[in-house]
Design an enzyme around this catalytic site. Structure first.
Site, PDB file in Angstrom:
ATOM      1  N   HIS A 131     -83.880  30.618 -35.686  1.00 40.95           N
ATOM      2  CA  HIS A 131     -82.761  29.662 -35.643  1.00 40.95           C
ATOM      3  C   HIS A 131     -82.714  28.864 -34.350  1.00 40.95           C
ATOM      4  O   HIS A 131     -81.874  28.001 -34.177  1.00 40.95           O
ATOM      5  CB  HIS A 131     -81.434  30.403 -35.800  1.00 40.95           C
ATOM      6  CG  HIS A 131     -81.052  31.188 -34.574  1.00 40.95           C
ATOM      7  ND1 HIS A 131     -81.588  32.432 -34.299  1.00 40.95           N
ATOM      8  CD2 HIS A 131     -80.225  30.910 -33.544  1.00 40.95           C
ATOM      9  CE1 HIS A 131     -81.082  32.884 -33.164  1.00 40.95           C
ATOM     10  NE2 HIS A 131     -80.268  31.977 -32.675  1.00 40.95           N
TER      11      HIS A 131
HETATM   12  C1  UD1 Z   1     -75.681  29.328 -30.975  1.00 37.84           C
HETATM   13  C2  UD1 Z   1     -76.131  29.547 -29.537  1.00 37.84           C
HETATM   14  C3  UD1 Z   1     -77.425  30.353 -29.521  1.00 37.84           C
HETATM   15  C4  UD1 Z   1     -77.277  31.641 -30.299  1.00 37.84           C
HETATM   16  C5  UD1 Z   1     -76.742  31.354 -31.701  1.00 37.84           C
HETATM   17  C6  UD1 Z   1     -76.439  32.661 -32.373  1.00 37.84           C
HETATM   18  C7  UD1 Z   1     -75.577  27.776 -27.903  1.00 37.84           C
HETATM   19  C8  UD1 Z   1     -76.107  26.640 -27.124  1.00 37.84           C
HETATM   20  N1  UD1 Z   1     -76.384  28.275 -28.863  1.00 37.84           N
HETATM   21  O1  UD1 Z   1     -76.674  28.561 -31.631  1.00 37.84           O
HETATM   22  O2  UD1 Z   1     -77.751  30.676 -28.191  1.00 37.84           O
HETATM   23  O3  UD1 Z   1     -78.527  32.258 -30.395  1.00 37.84           O
HETATM   24  O4  UD1 Z   1     -75.539  30.594 -31.606  1.00 37.84           O
HETATM   25  O5  UD1 Z   1     -76.489  32.555 -33.763  1.00 37.84           O
HETATM   26  O6  UD1 Z   1     -74.486  28.210 -27.661  1.00 37.84           O
HETATM   27  N2  UD1 Z   1     -73.271  25.977 -38.108  1.00 37.84           N
HETATM   28  C9  UD1 Z   1     -72.684  26.336 -39.307  1.00 37.84           C
HETATM   29  N3  UD1 Z   1     -71.725  27.291 -39.286  1.00 37.84           N
HETATM   30  C10 UD1 Z   1     -71.317  27.887 -38.162  1.00 37.84           C
HETATM   31  C11 UD1 Z   1     -71.894  27.521 -36.948  1.00 37.84           C
HETATM   32  C12 UD1 Z   1     -72.884  26.573 -36.930  1.00 37.84           C
HETATM   33  O7  UD1 Z   1     -73.029  25.817 -40.358  1.00 37.84           O
HETATM   34  O8  UD1 Z   1     -70.445  28.753 -38.227  1.00 37.84           O
HETATM   35  C13 UD1 Z   1     -74.355  24.969 -38.108  1.00 37.84           C
HETATM   36  C14 UD1 Z   1     -73.860  23.570 -37.820  1.00 37.84           C
HETATM   37  O9  UD1 Z   1     -74.661  22.667 -38.547  1.00 37.84           O
HETATM   38  C15 UD1 Z   1     -74.161  23.416 -36.347  1.00 37.84           C
HETATM   39  C16 UD1 Z   1     -75.416  24.234 -36.162  1.00 37.84           C
HETATM   40  O10 UD1 Z   1     -75.281  25.306 -37.081  1.00 37.84           O
HETATM   41  O11 UD1 Z   1     -74.338  22.074 -35.969  1.00 37.84           O
HETATM   42  C17 UD1 Z   1     -75.600  24.756 -34.753  1.00 37.84           C
HETATM   43  O12 UD1 Z   1     -74.479  25.512 -34.301  1.00 37.84           O
HETATM   44  P1  UD1 Z   1     -74.231  25.788 -32.737  1.00 37.84           P
HETATM   45  O13 UD1 Z   1     -73.062  26.669 -32.560  1.00 37.84           O
HETATM   46  O14 UD1 Z   1     -74.242  24.492 -32.002  1.00 37.84           O
HETATM   47  O15 UD1 Z   1     -75.527  26.534 -32.280  1.00 37.84           O
HETATM   48  P2  UD1 Z   1     -76.348  27.720 -32.924  1.00 37.84           P
HETATM   49  O16 UD1 Z   1     -77.653  27.175 -33.387  1.00 37.84           O
HETATM   50  O17 UD1 Z   1     -75.508  28.486 -33.876  1.00 37.84           O
HETATM   51  N1  UDP Z   2     -77.750  39.484 -37.526  1.00 36.95           N
HETATM   52  C1  UDP Z   2     -76.999  39.795 -38.664  1.00 36.95           C
HETATM   53  N2  UDP Z   2     -77.332  39.203 -39.852  1.00 36.95           N
HETATM   54  C2  UDP Z   2     -78.372  38.331 -39.964  1.00 36.95           C
HETATM   55  C3  UDP Z   2     -79.135  38.027 -38.810  1.00 36.95           C
HETATM   56  C4  UDP Z   2     -78.786  38.612 -37.604  1.00 36.95           C
HETATM   57  O1  UDP Z   2     -76.060  40.590 -38.598  1.00 36.95           O
HETATM   58  O2  UDP Z   2     -78.625  37.835 -41.078  1.00 36.95           O
HETATM   59  C5  UDP Z   2     -77.378  40.101 -36.238  1.00 36.95           C
HETATM   60  C6  UDP Z   2     -78.479  40.888 -35.573  1.00 36.95           C
HETATM   61  O3  UDP Z   2     -78.463  42.217 -36.021  1.00 36.95           O
HETATM   62  C7  UDP Z   2     -78.134  40.759 -34.100  1.00 36.95           C
HETATM   63  C8  UDP Z   2     -77.452  39.409 -34.017  1.00 36.95           C
HETATM   64  O4  UDP Z   2     -77.081  39.056 -35.340  1.00 36.95           O
HETATM   65  O5  UDP Z   2     -77.191  41.736 -33.707  1.00 36.95           O
HETATM   66  C9  UDP Z   2     -78.376  38.374 -33.445  1.00 36.95           C
HETATM   67  O6  UDP Z   2     -77.771  37.134 -33.512  1.00 36.95           O
HETATM   68  P1  UDP Z   2     -78.555  35.760 -33.475  1.00 36.95           P
HETATM   69  O7  UDP Z   2     -79.966  35.971 -33.853  1.00 36.95           O
HETATM   70  O8  UDP Z   2     -77.755  34.795 -34.248  1.00 36.95           O
HETATM   71  O9  UDP Z   2     -78.412  35.311 -31.947  1.00 36.95           O
HETATM   72  P2  UDP Z   2     -79.223  35.651 -30.619  1.00 36.95           P
HETATM   73  O10 UDP Z   2     -79.274  37.126 -30.448  1.00 36.95           O
HETATM   74  O11 UDP Z   2     -80.567  35.018 -30.748  1.00 36.95           O
HETATM   75  O12 UDP Z   2     -78.419  34.974 -29.571  1.00 36.95           O
END
Ligand code: UD1
Ligand code: UDP
Length: 364
Positions: free
Chosen positions: A205
């Site tokens: 992601h």
């Molecule tokens: C964010 C964090 C990343 C983390 C990830 C965990 C930052 C800069 N990035 O990335 O470090 O690893 O969360 O999962 O803070 N969206 C949805 N539903 C949601 C949230 C997001 O559909 O509930 C979609 C939207 O299209 C949005 C995109 O995901 O534009 C990105 O969301 P954003 O919160 O900006 O960053 P993540 O990629 O989720």
């Molecule tokens: N996770 C989850 N369901 C999923 C994918 C990930 O519960 O389908 C959990 C995973 O076990 C871990 C956390 O989400 O605890 C990791 O989050 P993510 O990969 O979104 O963010 P990152 O750790 O890269 O910031």
């Protein structure tokens, strides 16, 4: 002490759950502010429900936006609430924009800031997460480093020793608190009709992977080759960000890959534990596979979790298909008998123990 916990995304909810549980258990005075950075049910409420966390006291509801807009909205919202709450300490966890906003809000109000999971470094300043964690660490009064390696990073940046505390990572607490429940309660293998050690698990992601057409294509091709060569179905619970990019780039799902919805925590732990191999660009997943004794290949050029590689649980493969295949082969050829570098599963208690004199100092 009165503690305010700021969180906003899936990994923060999961890794702060043990801290929230410990606050409940010790009957501490605390409030939770949710920034609303994640808002889809599958990235948010599902974890509050399953981990039996009380609903957040405040919901800023900022949603998705550019980094600047998103962070600014959080900062303004947090400031207002913190002025009312007057906590002795504000806690943030990890490296997201919610963490940056929480750190800035506390720092501008001259409130004490605790950073859980301090001192991680990828040394890749192009990742937004790297900037967020460096800034949060330098604003923090309490730096809860998971390992000696993370402590060393902080020392090298000139952060005073007495601000740094090695506590382990709360992810170990989370895994330990949920592993047995996952084994007994989750029916995900049956639902997906897959068998133990007969499939690969994928998560990807990260902006630098899925927002770049060529990198995302290479990553998917690598996953496909692993599926073909090792005869594994590759289960990919897809993050909304990656799903959106698949659609925009008009990519076909490769034949060995099965896309599924993001999973709840118990199902995802069961999937990790049962997978033959895990391919990921997630930080938390690198840690959890290491803790669960499941081989991991990381689809990145670097990692801020080098302990997983040093302990033999993980290899870095980037997004080159051939490298992904080679790393997978190497990981599958060795035994999964490494130790867990991330602590004793009591990180939340260690953190609260370190914070307890804060309250005494203020009350006396
Ligand atoms: C964010 C964090 C990343 C983390 C990830 C965990 C930052 C800069 N990035 O990335 O470090 O690893 O969360 O999962 O803070 N969206 C949805 N539903 C949601 C949230 C997001 O559909 O509930 C979609 C939207 O299209 C949005 C995109 O995901 O534009 C990105 O969301 P954003 O919160 O900006 O960053 P993540 O990629 O989720
Ligand atoms: N996770 C989850 N369901 C999923 C994918 C990930 O519960 O389908 C959990 C995973 O076990 C871990 C956390 O989400 O605890 C990791 O989050 P993510 O990969 O979104 O963010 P990152 O750790 O890269 O910031």
């Amino acid at each position: 002490p009165h503690i305010v916990i700021v969180l906003g995304t899936r990994p923060e909810i999961i890794k702060l759950a043990p801290v929230i549980r410990a606050c409940e258990h010790q009957k501490l005075s605390y409030s939770v502010i949710h920034t609303g950075q994640h808002y889809s049910d599958s990235l948010d409420t599902v974890f509050f429900d399953q981990l039996e966390l009380p609903a957040p006291d405040y919901q800023l509801g900022v949603g998705s936006n550019t980094h600047g807009q998103q962070t600014a909205e959080m900062l303004a919202g947090l400031e207002e609430i913190l002025l009312e709450e007057t906590p002795e300490v504000v806690l943030v966890q990890g490296d997201t924009n919610s963490v940056l906003a929480g750190a800035m809000a506390a720092s501008k109000l001259e409130m004490q800031l605790g950073h859980v999971e301090a001192g991680l470094r990828s040394f890749d300043r192009e990742m937004p997460e790297e900037t967020n964690r460096v800034l949060a660490d330098h604003a923090a009064d309490y730096l809860f480093a998971p390992t000696e390696t993370s402590r060393d990073h902080l020392r090298e940046e000139g952060i005073a020793d007495d601000r740094i505390h090695v506590t382990g990572n709360t992810v170990v607490d989370a895994v330990q608190q949920n592993q047995e429940l996952a084994a007994t309660k989750s029916t995900i293998l049956e639902e997906l009709d897959i068998a133990e050690k007969n499939f690969g698990l994928v998560t990807a992601h990260r902006a630098e992977n899925v927002d770049e057409r060529d990198r995302f294509a290479g990553l998917l091709e690598g996953v496909q080759r692993v599926g073909e060569v090792f005869d594994l179905e590759m289960i990919y619970p897809i993050h909304p960000r990656a799903k959106e990019r698949l659609d925009v780039f008009d990519f076909e799902t490769p034949s060995a890959v099965r896309l599924v919805e993001p999973q709840d925590y118990l199902d995802f732990i069961r999937l990790q534990k049962s997978a033959k191999i895990v391919l990921t660009d997630s930080g938390g997943v690198q840690e959890e596979t290491c803790i669960l004794g499941v081989p991991c290949v990381t689809l990145r050029e670097n990692t801020e979790r080098p302990e997983t590689v040093e302990f033999g649980a993980n290899q870095l493969a980037g997004v080159d298909p051939q490298r992904i295949l080679t790393s997978t082969r190497e990981m599958l050829e060795k035994e999964s008998t490494w130790d867990n570098p991330f602590g004793d599963g009591q990180a939340a208690d260690h953190i609260l123990e370190i914070l307890s004199p804060v309250g005494r100092g203020i009350q006396s």
